[in-house]
Write a protein that holds these residues in place. Sequence first.
Motif, PDB file in Angstrom:
ATOM      1  N   GLN A 140       0.831  -1.189   0.000  1.00  0.00           N
ATOM      2  CA  GLN A 140       0.000   0.000   0.000  1.00  0.00           C
ATOM      3  C   GLN A 140       0.872   1.248   0.000  1.00  0.00           C
ATOM      4  O   GLN A 140       2.055   1.217   0.348  1.00  0.00           O
ATOM      5  N   GLY A 141       0.276   2.397  -0.376  1.00  0.00           N
ATOM      6  CA  GLY A 141       0.990   3.656  -0.297  1.00  0.00           C
ATOM      7  C   GLY A 141       0.510   4.646  -1.333  1.00  0.00           C
ATOM      8  O   GLY A 141      -0.160   4.295  -2.313  1.00  0.00           O
ATOM      9  N   ILE A 142       0.847   5.934  -1.079  1.00  0.00           N
ATOM     10  CA  ILE A 142       0.511   7.007  -2.007  1.00  0.00           C
ATOM     11  C   ILE A 142       1.832   7.557  -2.559  1.00  0.00           C
ATOM     12  O   ILE A 142       2.688   8.026  -1.798  1.00  0.00           O
ATOM     13  N   TYR A 143       1.993   7.512  -3.864  1.00  0.00           N
ATOM     14  CA  TYR A 143       3.219   7.967  -4.512  1.00  0.00           C
ATOM     15  C   TYR A 143       2.946   9.320  -5.156  1.00  0.00           C
ATOM     16  O   TYR A 143       1.849   9.589  -5.675  1.00  0.00           O
ATOM     17  N   LYS A 144       3.971  10.147  -5.139  1.00  0.00           N
ATOM     18  CA  LYS A 144       3.845  11.493  -5.686  1.00  0.00           C
ATOM     19  C   LYS A 144       5.127  11.844  -6.425  1.00  0.00           C
ATOM     20  O   LYS A 144       6.220  11.497  -5.977  1.00  0.00           O
TER      21      LYS A 144
END
Length: 1459
Positions: free
Chosen positions: A1147-1151
């Motif tokens: 899981q995770g939010i990449y930017k």
Amino acid sequence: MPSRAMPVIQQKQKKVSQEFHSSQHVQQISSRKSVSKSVKKEQVEATEAMAEPAYKVPAFRQRQPEGMQEYQRMAAHFGRDLSSLQQELHRMKVATHEQVENIEITREVKEKMSVRKEFQAETPKAPDFLVGLRSHTVWEKSPVKLFCTVSGSPTPIVKWFKNADPIDPLSAPGKYKIESKYGVHSLIISRCSVADSAVYSAVATNTEGKIKSKATVCVRIPLLSGIHRSKLEVTFLDRFGVTFGTEGQSVTLVANLLVVPDLPNLPPDAEWYRDDTLLKPSRWAEMSICGGAAKLTLPHLNKDDEGLYTLRIWTKDGTTEHSAYLFVKDATPSVAGAPGAPMDVTVSDANKDYILVSWKPPNTTNEPVITGYFVDRRKSGTQDWVQCNSAPVKVCKLPVHGLTEGASYHFRVRAVNSAGISLPSRMSTGVTAADVESDVEVIKIEGKYDIVIRQEELQGVYVTLADPPTEVHATEINHTYVVLSWKPPSLRGRAPLTYLIEKSVGDSNFWQRVNTGVQIRSPRYPIYDLEDKTQYRFRVTAVNKYGPSEPSEPSELIQKVDPHGVPSAPGQVIASRNTKTSAFVQWDPPKHLNNLMGYYVDCCVVGSKTWMPCNHRPYKLTRFVVHGLIPGETYTFRAQAVNAYGLSDESQESAPLFIDAALTAPSAPYGISLLSCDGSSMTLAWKRPKNTGGTKITAYYLDKREAGHLNWKEASQSPATIRVHKVENLTAGLFYEFKVQAGNLAGVGLASEPSKAFACEAWTTPEPGPAYDISFWEVRDSSLLLQWRAPMYNGASPVTGYFVEMAKKGSSDFVTVNAEPESHRYLKVTGLETGALYVFKVRAVNAAGKGKASEVSDAVCVKALAGTKEIEYGVDEETGDVFLSFEASEISEHSKFTWSKSYKEIAESNRVTASVAGRRSKLTFVNPEKEDLGIYSVAVSDANGVSASHTISEEELNKMLELSYNIRHPIVPLKTELSYEVLEKGHVRFWLQAQKMSSAVSYRFIVNDKEVTSGEGHKISHDVSSGVIQMTIEHFTKANEGTYTLQIHDGKAKNQSSLVLVGDVFKAALKEAEFQRKEHIRKQGPHFSEYLTFHVDDDCTVMLVCKLANVKKETTFSWFKDDEEIVLDVAPNPMSGSCALPIPTDQGIYKAVLSDDRGKDTSVYDISGQGKVFIVKRLSICCSSASELMLQCTPEGIRLQCYMKYYTEEMKTSWFHKESKIASSEKMRIGGTSEMAWMQICEPTDREKGHYTIEINDGKASHTRAFDLSGQDRGRVVGGLPDVVTIMEYKTLSLTCTVWGDPQPEVTWFKNEQEVVSDAHNKITFESGKFSSLTINSVTVEDSGKYSINVRNKYGGEFVEITVSVYKQGEEIPEPKLGQMSRSAAAPKSPAPPSKPQTPAPSMKPATPTPPPSVKSPTPTPPPSVKAPTPAPKSPTPPRSAKSPTPPRFMRSPTPTKK
């Protein structure tokens, strides 16, 4: 050339020379002394010959005084006397004596020279005729001999044929005799008969090919009766007419003849002429006269062939001839607008230095003006054309130099204008670049010889340096070149002469060489490159081997100018009628002819601006008959004069001329019939003359007489104007005869034949009289319309109808066409035979019955006239009027269009109006209604029955009315209605597209009932070519909500379109405009052209990717996960245009952040919940990469393997045998590795044969692979090979095994995966199809390695490996180790980026103990590919490039995040 008399000394000299040369071919055996004696003997003979009298008086001088006078006249003419001739002969004797003295020296040199003869092997050569067969014409009972000379290697065999049938001399003994000597083959035909007339051919054949030569033998019968060709009576039956052709086509002119008596072997003498020039058979003209026809065939037309052709036949009364013109128009040019080809290319003034080529310019009517010409040359016997001049020459002649002396050339010319280059002209006749011997004089003497004397032989002294040339002058001057000529020197000597030309400007004495590097051998030469408006003087020097002569006297001043130029324009042009398709045109010659070549005539249809050429080759006379004109059209004509400099200005145009036949008096009327009689008067009718004389008939003159009387009297005081006339004041009971004459503007024509005698008795029968004036209209290929007039006598009751009867011409069997009486006086007859001739008659019917039949009509041919057109029904595009229109295919000056409805002439009507324009007439309806429905017809008078009809139906009328309304109330047609689109900067464009609009279009935009004009914030424009009208609003806000309307006016047409932009539709447009405005601002700095998205590559690695735009060196790029920056070993490079990041599936939010001094842009991607998507994507890639099932032999049995890029247990795999699912068991083991799925069949039996399938499911789709094990006996190794062999150096190693398979397998040995080739060191044997062995003689350390044998057939095979270890003598025996096979990937994986190091592959150890060397691994490595000598089905054995079943498994891990 005449034969030359040779003096005695020359004859002796020739004899000595011949003996000397013949002696060279005899082997010299005698010594030098004997040779010297023979030479002295020859010298004595030569001395005796020189001692003879130099000149002997001819016998004719002693016979009679006339001969003496003739001799004296000749001597005076040649300008020499007897003493000068004797001096010249004495000089020749001395020269001969010197030559004889050199014989001894020459022979000694020849004797000492080594003569080597090289005998080259004769190369094969196809047969070739050095001399071909020649046609013969012989008299009957005389022999004929055909012969030919053939070369070739090997020697060709020649066979003879008669009309393609082989000739056998034995079939007719004594008839044929075939001979062959020294390459000359002959056929002798003895006592020829007419049956021997045939085409004979000789066919030469050898191993290199075959060739044929043909000849015609014509046997004629001697004229025992003494008939000569000129005694025949010849009459033309069918003559050739005016003919039209195009360049490149073939045309044949044929004239049919009646010859009396008609003798097959004695055709009349015929001569063909073109413009008074006698034609001879050539490649351009083929002539024949036989079978009662004279033919001239022009196989390849060219404008050179245009002209007046005349056939002249000799008869007993002199000659009879016929002439007609042949027109040849230009072929289609290779480039549009290019001129036509020049013509009449001729050569003249041929000498060693140049040949003068001249031609005639083509006619240019609509093409650009000709700017010059290119001349090409070709050597005879070659196919390559060479351009002679680098720049176009403007005058129609060119001296071509740079030729090879003695060579024969052909020339052609091409014209040039601004559009391009024309097609080439017809090539000229061959000409040789050589001088004519002008210095040779011939004296005719009674006897066998003539005396031939050259000019140099008359010179009494021995000349070395030549005298200077004389009379230097210019023979031709134009703006391109100057031809300089001079008189050769009088004393020139015997050495060959060349000439040097020098020039000086004006009267200066500074002389400059002209012909640098060019040897001039003729006394004339063209000079180029002279300056304009500059005068020159020229002088010439003669040069021989002794040196140059003194220069000649300078010429007069010469300037390069055009002395003449083009001719002036011709004078007045007058055109007059000739025939229906031709006109007679004449004109006055130009005032300045300037070496006129001829004239071109052009014509133009009045009302058109297009001129058309009437002739394509200059015509020499000032009068010309123009053919091929359209009858009924009006033309004007003009003329142009032509010379070598081009075409003159056009003459003034002639007066308009209507094309029709010339006016003549009409022919005689015919068919006089009686229509009624009341006892004191008769009503007569007759048929109009067949030839009206080209104008309207204005009067008919009727004469009468009583039957049996000779004198004719006028039947009436005034002439009749119609073809029905009532003759009164007749006596009842008498019989009368009548005749009629017709008159027109040209006069009164011939009288008709007297009618039959009509009785003057009152008609009282109750039946009606005959109908009359039967005419035919609307004649088509299977139908026609019949019209007639009502009877003049109705009988006891009115006429109620008519019956029509018809019959074919020549038949008396008339049949009735209509079953019921026809109430109208017209009838359309259908179902007729095309091209047949029919006659008709009509009977009127009343209550009493059928009346008298009319006179039988003229015969009519049921065939449509050429160019026949039908009536067109349409609507005028400008006015919207409904009309009927008809264009006549033929018309005369006095023709009239007559429109009818239901075949009743429309005289005056307020419903229609008729108009005529040229050949077209239009009937326009004022206000079309149902009342106008019906049959409409039109007839053209004086036009051979040109007519047509059309029926207007109600449906057709409604369609035309609708079209008329649309034209009268036009609208601007639209392709699209008013619509909008949001542009890049947030601008909103409202636009509409019309199908077409003019430049005068006007329009206006109305928004919420207010007109909007172009200004600040609004830009309004249109494009006529595309039909687009648009308005752009630069700042779109809430105030722009409302209704948009566009009104268009274009001439009479108008239209409008509206767009309602309110509510949700407006909100969506406003939102899109604001978004595009922000996007525009974002894109001013660095930004993402494609935002973050994930991608699974071929290695099943999940990558985050994005694309960048508008970046620079200072731009920075950073990765973040859950707002924590990810630091990579290698920083991303924004200048590459894209960045990628490998990520795990957690899981995770990449930017991703992109920034510089211009701004910043961010892209975010949340992979939460995407793990399943990643897995499905991986599985899809892996499953789609699955290979076909492969067969691998193992010690336990057979293994089926399916390779793929990545294999996990998450892939749902199922195995099937004959549609039955297989479960893993001891017999059928199912398993897999990281790169393949497999199924092991242990100890297979016949039960395991069949079709096997593996089904792989990636969660979305199924992937199936299959393999067939049915009925196969694959190739395999039965036994005999070890796994490991250890052997000492220099020993012999033999690897032998037993193989099996059906069909017999193929065996291939390998060493380190490379095929072993049998040689002295490695010997491979395969005996009885069972025993295969590899023997290595004297092994060395280099022979160590991994050996393998591949045994296979079409059902499969087996791959067995052996490890061979060679040790040296004295060393310890190495421990046996089982060799491992190197792996090679079939499909290499994509290379990983440098920033992502590859994780090392973990070692894969089996869970069970290592088996002994003799036992194969249960998961063997795939063998290398097998080399098959013949194509075979896909082998179950995996190829060498297949992936290893136990490859290293790894995952690329992302760089850990920076804390």
